[in-house]
Scaffold this motif. Sequence first.
Motif, PDB file in Angstrom:
ATOM      1  N   TYR A   1      31.887   9.929  17.336  1.00 16.47           N
ATOM      2  CA  TYR A   1      32.737  10.800  16.536  1.00 16.47           C
ATOM      3  C   TYR A   1      32.284  10.751  15.089  1.00 16.47           C
ATOM      4  CZ  TYR A   1      35.748  11.140  20.611  1.00 16.47           C
ATOM      5  OH  TYR A   1      36.224  11.385  21.874  1.00 16.47           O
TER       6      TYR A   1
ATOM      7  N   TRP B   1      31.917  17.632  19.047  1.00 11.89           N
ATOM      8  CA  TRP B   1      31.455  17.409  20.408  1.00 11.89           C
ATOM      9  C   TRP B   1      30.134  18.094  20.716  1.00 11.89           C
ATOM     10  CZ3 TRP B   1      30.453  21.201  23.961  1.00 11.89           C
ATOM     11  CH2 TRP B   1      30.903  22.482  23.640  1.00 11.89           C
ATOM     12  N   TRP B   2      29.875  19.274  20.107  1.00  8.46           N
ATOM     13  CA  TRP B   2      28.663  20.028  20.432  1.00  8.46           C
ATOM     14  C   TRP B   2      27.428  19.486  19.720  1.00  8.46           C
ATOM     15  CZ3 TRP B   2      25.926  22.499  16.593  1.00  8.46           C
ATOM     16  CH2 TRP B   2      26.575  22.659  15.367  1.00  8.46           C
TER      17      TRP B   2
ATOM     18  N   VAL C   1      39.514  15.031  22.370  1.00  4.30           N
ATOM     19  CA  VAL C   1      38.143  14.498  22.366  1.00  4.30           C
ATOM     20  C   VAL C   1      37.123  15.598  22.079  1.00  4.30           C
ATOM     21  CG1 VAL C   1      38.766  12.644  23.964  1.00  4.30           C
ATOM     22  CG2 VAL C   1      37.841  14.792  24.870  1.00  4.30           C
ATOM     23  N   PHE C   2      37.485  16.868  22.305  1.00  7.99           N
ATOM     24  CA  PHE C   2      36.608  17.990  21.999  1.00  7.99           C
ATOM     25  C   PHE C   2      36.967  18.681  20.683  1.00  7.99           C
ATOM     26  CE2 PHE C   2      36.222  17.710  26.661  1.00  7.99           C
ATOM     27  CZ  PHE C   2      34.842  17.659  26.775  1.00  7.99           C
TER      28      PHE C   2
ATOM     29  N   ASP D   1      26.421  11.055  25.554  1.00  5.14           N
ATOM     30  CA  ASP D   1      27.652  11.425  24.870  1.00  5.14           C
ATOM     31  C   ASP D   1      28.570  12.353  25.662  1.00  5.14           C
ATOM     32  OD1 ASP D   1      28.661  11.162  21.815  1.00  5.14           O
ATOM     33  OD2 ASP D   1      29.194  13.154  22.571  1.00  5.14           O
ATOM     34  N   LEU D   2      28.022  13.418  26.225  1.00  2.00           N
ATOM     35  CA  LEU D   2      28.883  14.432  26.845  1.00  2.00           C
ATOM     36  C   LEU D   2      29.583  13.957  28.119  1.00  2.00           C
ATOM     37  CD1 LEU D   2      29.969  17.293  26.685  1.00  2.00           C
ATOM     38  CD2 LEU D   2      27.970  18.066  27.990  1.00  2.00           C
TER      39      LEU D   2
ATOM     40  N   ALA E   1      32.338   7.788  23.484  1.00  2.00           N
ATOM     41  CA  ALA E   1      31.543   8.847  22.871  1.00  2.00           C
ATOM     42  C   ALA E   1      31.522   8.648  21.359  1.00  2.00           C
ATOM     43  CB  ALA E   1      32.113  10.218  23.222  1.00  2.00           C
TER      44      ALA E   1
ATOM     45  N   ARG F   1      32.427  11.636  27.289  1.00  2.00           N
ATOM     46  CA  ARG F   1      33.464  12.392  26.583  1.00  2.00           C
ATOM     47  C   ARG F   1      34.312  13.189  27.573  1.00  2.00           C
ATOM     48  NH1 ARG F   1      33.558  13.724  21.222  1.00  2.00           N
ATOM     49  NH2 ARG F   1      31.347  13.163  21.020  1.00  2.00           N
TER      50      ARG F   1
END
Length: 332
Positions: free
Chosen positions: A155, A247-248, A240-241, A224-225, A153, A228
């Motif tokens: 970052y 993350w959003w 990771v969140f 991505d989601l 994912a 993740r």
Amino acid sequence: MTQANRKRRMVSSPVMVRVQAILRKEMVREFLAELMSTYVMMVFGLGSVAHMVVGGEFGSFLGVNLGFGFGVTMGVHIAGKISGAHMNAAVTFTNCALGHLPWKKFPVYLLGQFLGSFLAAATIYGLFYTAIFNYSGGQLTVTGPLATANIFATYLPDHMTLWSGFLNEVLLTGMLQLCLFAITDKRNNPALQGTQAVVIGLLVVIIGVSLGMNTGYAINPSRDLPPRFFTFIAGWGIQVFRAKDWWWVPLVAPPLGAFLGGIIYSVFVGSAIAQEPQLLENLMEYEHHKIPKTMTHQVATSTLTGVYVSPDNRPSAQPVPPLSDSISMEQF
């Protein structure tokens, strides 16, 4: 033994018929097409990221761009004629919002994309498991010099704020959607028949090599989601969140950017194309009405000019025939 085989055929035949009937349904075929195309795209894309992160000399950022770009190309070949090969929840959202796709298909496409992306992340984890643990010393970390969660994912880098990263994703996804509409718009100047997949893949490569440094150009919630979430359950944990609350952003910014890009194309390019046939039709209609009137006037003039009738002897209601059918119009 023969009777047993016959019984198996009798039992399996209705089952196969039902399975085939289910697979023939439009939404089922579209779901499977999005699943398979997204899986292929993500396997090639995440595999190229794994080479860059843990492969040393075997990987590079250019390799990542090529991996995702031509992964998209393969995905379009797989599902282009079935579902349109969106492979991107932002693209699907925009097509639904602009009326190009029914909203009832949105969850079908989304589920296929998310499941395909999740399975691709699991596949890459299985293929590169030993390389990941060898690189990180057995520690699955999200940040730091030995971080490996970024294989799966995106970052936020240290040099960017959360909102600058948000705007970055909006702009990149808007560029993606605007160019996708241009490539596939048959009223404009689309890619040649049979080359759409390659051109769309090159578009992804171009976005990556020119604009992908800041946030890793997620430009796709489906990219991505799900990976993740896979890293969350595979051992990287809740970090990771939590890392910079990023993350959003890949979940919200790409649909917004794609919608804006689609609106910009539809208003500034699509609307102009839609008016052009109407203008041409009006011009043809004008010429259609103009030419017969001119010709009628010319014929009437030439006919009457070729004959002399005294005003005193002119008939009141009967038309005067021409002097000769062989008289040429150019003489007058």
